[in-house]
Design an enzyme around this catalytic site. Structure first.
Site, PDB file in Angstrom:
ATOM      1  N   ARG B  16       0.829  -1.207   0.000  1.00  0.00           N
ATOM      2  CA  ARG B  16       0.000   0.000   0.000  1.00  0.00           C
ATOM      3  C   ARG B  16       0.872   1.269   0.000  1.00  0.00           C
ATOM      4  NH1 ARG B  16      -0.676   4.732   2.556  1.00  0.00           N
ATOM      5  NH2 ARG B  16      -0.247   3.694   4.553  1.00  0.00           N
ATOM      6  N   CYS B 241       5.718  10.006  -0.209  1.00  0.00           N
ATOM      7  CA  CYS B 241       4.439  10.695  -0.412  1.00  0.00           C
ATOM      8  C   CYS B 241       4.655  11.927  -1.281  1.00  0.00           C
ATOM      9  CB  CYS B 241       3.832  11.102   0.929  1.00  0.00           C
ATOM     10  SG  CYS B 241       2.273  11.978   0.750  1.00  0.00           S
ATOM     11  N   ASN B 250       9.235   4.142   3.844  1.00  0.00           N
ATOM     12  CA  ASN B 250       9.100   3.624   5.208  1.00  0.00           C
ATOM     13  C   ASN B 250      10.422   2.999   5.641  1.00  0.00           C
ATOM     14  OD1 ASN B 250       6.172   2.696   3.718  1.00  0.00           O
ATOM     15  ND2 ASN B 250       6.064   3.914   5.576  1.00  0.00           N
TER      16      ASN B 250
END
Lengths: 301, 301
Positions: B16, B241, B250
């Site tokens: 995701r 992002c 991440n």
């Protein structure tokens, strides 16, 4: 957060460990410009050269010339790495006032680099320490592979501690534990420091960390927790060791300074100044360096 | 080192958050292969999709199809991110049993992403939480920009805490504090967790960290020190992002697992398996990902 903004001393090793194995050999003036830039960012301890054979490290062929060209300043401690007697002789022929005498805690690593096992290399290093001190130099001892070796795996912390003690007994004024291969993690950092601490106070210790596995800053924090207040850094995270497969650069000066300030420590260093040094160095080297913080970085508090 | 090898729960968000803003849109089968690889490495909690408008995130256009194609297993928790009522409606039309309902702690960030300020977005999120719980879904609430925002700078920890409490009061079973922009550092992590902790035990908290400034793992350790035992990770450190300038991926699954095991925790995850997922993903994406640990990595202990 420390209440009193405790001071952490940073040693810029970019001109030595950082540039050491860069393919591109910089001219002496480019190195002097780098060192001047580093000084402007507030760094007061700079390791400028290694007195190593130029066939082994071509980047260091101008070591004497570089040291002679430095503007001495009572505010700045310039140091040189010396790995053997010839290196010390060369250092003594220059105005350098501080040397780092370095030996590996791994016999295999030592033999591959020096042809001596660690006991032989240690005997040479203690002799060199006595001689350097007698000649009036400040001496920092350092132990390579203190947190592991790609050839030998873990190194017995008692071996590290005994070697450290021998070097301090010979007259070294401080001791750097080097994670040469970047294999350290917070637990091994704590374990080795605890063992070395039995004879040597953490105030006399420094950590030299590489970011090979991405644990450089985590290990820095573990070192801080153990009372260590001196760390080696290099602008941009420049560095690495071709004799150790996969070894990456040092922890980046700018990232380390930002983190230390966020943790409430003072360093006297301006991270944006260090990031500017990196930017210039990237232009000279023609490649991007691993540091995360960039001049004009967004998202910093 | 923990004596009892305490368990840390990892949530793989690569499918995701990791893939979300990759330019290359993967076919559903490639995503299913990635998820299967992640499962084989031992990860038991996987965030597989975001039910977001495909114009906004083209990578997620096949969200329903992907969820329908998953092989359900009592051992694995698949979750989906939902950002608004339409997203929740879509999730409810699939077999997904766990949703993350996410809202930003920064009004500016919230307005840019959702057109609502944080109070309006929070009201919607609490309604959605009530509805999702009533429909039998497990709900994790999450707060974006909990440790700072590139538009607003620091976010008042009391605002984070109040919003967190409102979402838990609405029925969320756990809470993720997200360092969306990677601006967090150990002190801000400790400060925000301490404030949120006044109402919500750390056992119900997760940290979602980005490595923008290279402090991802340092912040993980700070979270562990505060008692947090759940962290979001993505294979290879995939992610970022585009709505937040400079936001990096991440924390990498493989690096995080290795570090946690070195610190004495168990995760049930094999870092070499996660590194193998990364390697396959790099082939699909045609670029190298930031994780440091590679399959066959030298210098690991």
């Amino acid at each position: 957060m420390t209440d009193d903004h405790e001071y952490v001393s940073l040693v810029e090793v970019g001109p030595r460990d950082g540039l050491q194995f860069e393919d591109k050999v910089l001219c002496t003036q480019d190195k002097l410009d780098f060192i001047a830039c580093v000084r402007r960012s507030g760094l007061r301890r700079i390791q400028v050269v290694s007195f190593v054979h130029p066939r082994r490290v071509p980047q260091m062929a101008d070591a004497e010339q570089l040291v002679h060209s430095l503007s001495p300043s009572p505010e700045v401690e310039y140091s040189a790495l010396v790995l053997n007697r010839t290196g010390l002789d060369r250092a003594l022929s220059t105005p350098i006032t501080c040397v780092e005498i370095s030996v590996s805690a791994s016999s295999t690593h030592s033999r591959r680099n020096t042809g001596m096992n660690r006991q032989e290399a240690l005997a040479q290093a203690t002799d060199m320490t006595v001689r350097a001190r007698a000649a009036g130099l400040a001496v920092r001892a350092s132990l390579q592979c203190a947190f592991g070796c790609v050839y030998e795996g873990s190194i017995d912390p008692r071996v590290v501690s005994e070697m450290a003690q021998a070097l301090m007994d010979a007259g070294a004024q401080s001791l750097a534990l080097a994670d040469t291969t970047g294999m350290g993690h917070p637990e091994s950092v704590r374990t080795v420091i605890a063992e070395v601490n039995k004879g040597i106070p953490s105030a006399q210790m420094a950590l030299h960390l590489h970011d090979t596995l991405g644990f450089g800053l985590v290990n820095l924090v573990a070192g801080l927790d153990c009372g260590v207040r001196c760390f080696d850094v290099s602008c941009g995270g420049l560095g690495g060791c071709p004799f150790v497969p996969g070894a990456a650069g040092n922890i980046a000066t700018e990232d380390t300074v930002y983190l230390l300030h966020a943790l409430g420590y003072t360093t006297g260093v301006d991270w944006t100044g260090a990031a500017a040094c990196t930017q210039k160095l990237e232009e000279v080297l023609g490649r991007r360096l691993p540091a995360k913080l960039r001049p004009g970085q967004k998202g910093v508090l």
